[in-house]
Design a protein around this motif. Structure first.
Motif, PDB file in Angstrom:
ATOM      1  N   THR A   1      -5.503   4.547  -4.138  1.00  0.00           N
ATOM      2  CA  THR A   1      -6.593   3.610  -3.866  1.00  0.00           C
ATOM      3  C   THR A   1      -7.619   3.582  -5.001  1.00  0.00           C
ATOM      4  O   THR A   1      -8.374   2.614  -5.122  1.00  0.00           O
TER       5      THR A   1
ATOM      6  N   ILE B   1      -6.860  -2.993   4.713  1.00  0.00           N
ATOM      7  CA  ILE B   1      -7.522  -2.288   3.616  1.00  0.00           C
ATOM      8  C   ILE B   1      -9.031  -2.383   3.812  1.00  0.00           C
ATOM      9  O   ILE B   1      -9.573  -3.480   4.032  1.00  0.00           O
TER      10      ILE B   1
ATOM     11  N   VAL C   1       0.813  -1.218   0.000  1.00  0.00           N
ATOM     12  CA  VAL C   1       0.000   0.000   0.000  1.00  0.00           C
ATOM     13  C   VAL C   1       0.842   1.262   0.000  1.00  0.00           C
ATOM     14  O   VAL C   1       0.363   2.333  -0.381  1.00  0.00           O
TER      15      VAL C   1
ATOM     16  N   VAL D   1      -8.746   1.381  10.497  1.00  0.00           N
ATOM     17  CA  VAL D   1      -9.174   1.068   9.132  1.00  0.00           C
ATOM     18  C   VAL D   1     -10.673   0.761   9.085  1.00  0.00           C
ATOM     19  O   VAL D   1     -11.377   1.199   8.165  1.00  0.00           O
TER      20      VAL D   1
ATOM     21  N   VAL E   1     -11.186  -0.340  -3.414  1.00  0.00           N
ATOM     22  CA  VAL E   1     -10.558   0.002  -2.140  1.00  0.00           C
ATOM     23  C   VAL E   1     -11.017   1.385  -1.685  1.00  0.00           C
ATOM     24  O   VAL E   1     -10.990   2.352  -2.458  1.00  0.00           O
TER      25      VAL E   1
ATOM     26  N   CYS F   1     -10.460   4.933   8.125  1.00  0.00           N
ATOM     27  CA  CYS F   1      -9.163   5.627   8.137  1.00  0.00           C
ATOM     28  C   CYS F   1      -9.330   7.134   8.379  1.00  0.00           C
ATOM     29  O   CYS F   1      -8.911   7.965   7.556  1.00  0.00           O
TER      30      CYS F   1
ATOM     31  N   ALA G   1      -0.460  -4.364   6.617  1.00  0.00           N
ATOM     32  CA  ALA G   1      -1.423  -3.291   6.408  1.00  0.00           C
ATOM     33  C   ALA G   1      -2.824  -3.872   6.359  1.00  0.00           C
ATOM     34  O   ALA G   1      -3.022  -5.078   6.146  1.00  0.00           O
TER      35      ALA G   1
ATOM     36  N   HIS H   1      -1.397   1.397   7.800  1.00  0.00           N
ATOM     37  CA  HIS H   1      -0.379   0.518   8.359  1.00  0.00           C
ATOM     38  C   HIS H   1       0.178   1.141   9.633  1.00  0.00           C
ATOM     39  O   HIS H   1      -0.160   2.275   9.996  1.00  0.00           O
TER      40      HIS H   1
ATOM     41  N   THR I   1      -6.567   2.654   3.068  1.00  0.00           N
ATOM     42  CA  THR I   1      -5.550   1.717   3.544  1.00  0.00           C
ATOM     43  C   THR I   1      -4.835   2.310   4.754  1.00  0.00           C
ATOM     44  O   THR I   1      -4.793   3.533   4.935  1.00  0.00           O
TER      45      THR I   1
ATOM     46  N   TRP J   1       2.281   6.659  -1.346  1.00  0.00           N
ATOM     47  CA  TRP J   1       1.114   5.826  -1.076  1.00  0.00           C
ATOM     48  C   TRP J   1       0.491   5.462  -2.420  1.00  0.00           C
ATOM     49  O   TRP J   1       0.248   6.338  -3.245  1.00  0.00           O
TER      50      TRP J   1
END
Length: 269
Positions: A85, A142, A74, A263, A105, A267, A140, A110, A108, A82
């Motif tokens: 998405t 998603i 990701v 997430v 998506v 996010c 990560a 992490h 994302t 990044w």
């Protein structure tokens, strides 16, 4: 020889000893069946970088709308990029260019440890060490746009002492061009050099590019009863010096739980 390489070598030796002593030795790498558990919860993640180059990783559902994969699938932690998405899709039960469902998506995330903060005057050696250390946080999550149609797996955190072996899964480009999900059992060992790094000693050096983010599954079976098919890690990276060895992060309950909450809630900034 660096202390890191020496410690990894020692951990690999311990894993090999464990493997030799195991009553049921790992079986050779074989193609998996995405129609049944646990591979029915797995699929191919495809994405592009800023240069419009296309890449793929393995990912799997851990909640109705949440996937687990590698952090480097990701974000590039060295450049800071990044991956977009809007150009990232998950193909559930992918096999030979077919999928049971396609997911867009939403976002994302992490752990902060995956993207080290370097001093402006950091030396090349310091940078290399920082990025190597960061890989112990290489996972990560998603959020996707609709629920899994097949269900999801569970993740086991703080599992040391419970699971001596696991099955690595993924779509390695070196096998069938990454078109067929593969599974490869091996022995687990905790890294002696990093507290959040785990080693999987398996049998196949071809489980490389494309398997990133693929789950390490303990109690692997087609049955779906309690305690079966629990994720204990994901594939992060390998090293040509140790073919058939895969490195991955160890899931700590506090950081894993915080990332999952973040997430799952979209996010929030």
């Amino acid at each position: 020889m660096s202390i890191y390489r020496w410690l990894v070598g020692l951990a690999v030796a311990i894993a090999m000893s464990t493997m030799a002593a195991a009553e049921d030795s790992p079986q050779p790498l074989i193609a998996g069946n995405p129609a049944v558990a646990p591979l029915k919860w797995v699929g191919l993640l495809m994405f592009q970088n800023a240069k419009n180059e296309t890449f793929s990783c393995t990912a799997q559902f851990i909640a109705p709308r949440v996937l687990l994969t590698a952090a480097h699938c990701v974000q590039d932690n060295q450049t800071g990029e990044w991956y977009d998405t809007n150009k990232m899709y998950f193909f559930l039960q992918y096999q030979n260019d077919n999928a049971s469902d396609i997911y867009k998506v939403i976002c994302t995330g992490h752990l902060a440890g995956y993207a080290p903060k370097l001093a402006a005057n950091a030396t090349d050696d310091q940078k290399e060490q920082a990025f190597e250390d960061a890989m112990q946080y290489d996972y990560a999550m998603i959020l996707v746009n609709h629920d899994s149609i097949t269900g999801h797996m569970k993740v086991d955190t703080e599992w040391l002492g419970k699971h001596p072996m696991a099955v690595q899964i993924g779509y390695p480009g070196a096998i069938e061009g990454g078109m067929i999900v593969q599974r490869d059992p091996g022995v687990l060992a905790l890294s002696l050099s990093r507290p959040n790094e785990v080693i999987l000693m398996h049998a196949n050096p071809n489980m490389t590019q494309g398997t990133s983010g693929g789950a390490w599954i303990a109690n692997f079976t087609n049955g779906e009863s309690q305690g079966n098919n629990v994720i204990v890690g994901v594939t992060s990276f390998g090293n040509p010096s140790w073919p058939g060895i895969t490195f991955g992060p160890y899931f700590r309950q506090d950081t894993y739980g915080s990332l999952f909450d973040y997430v799952s809630k979209g996010c929030p900034k």
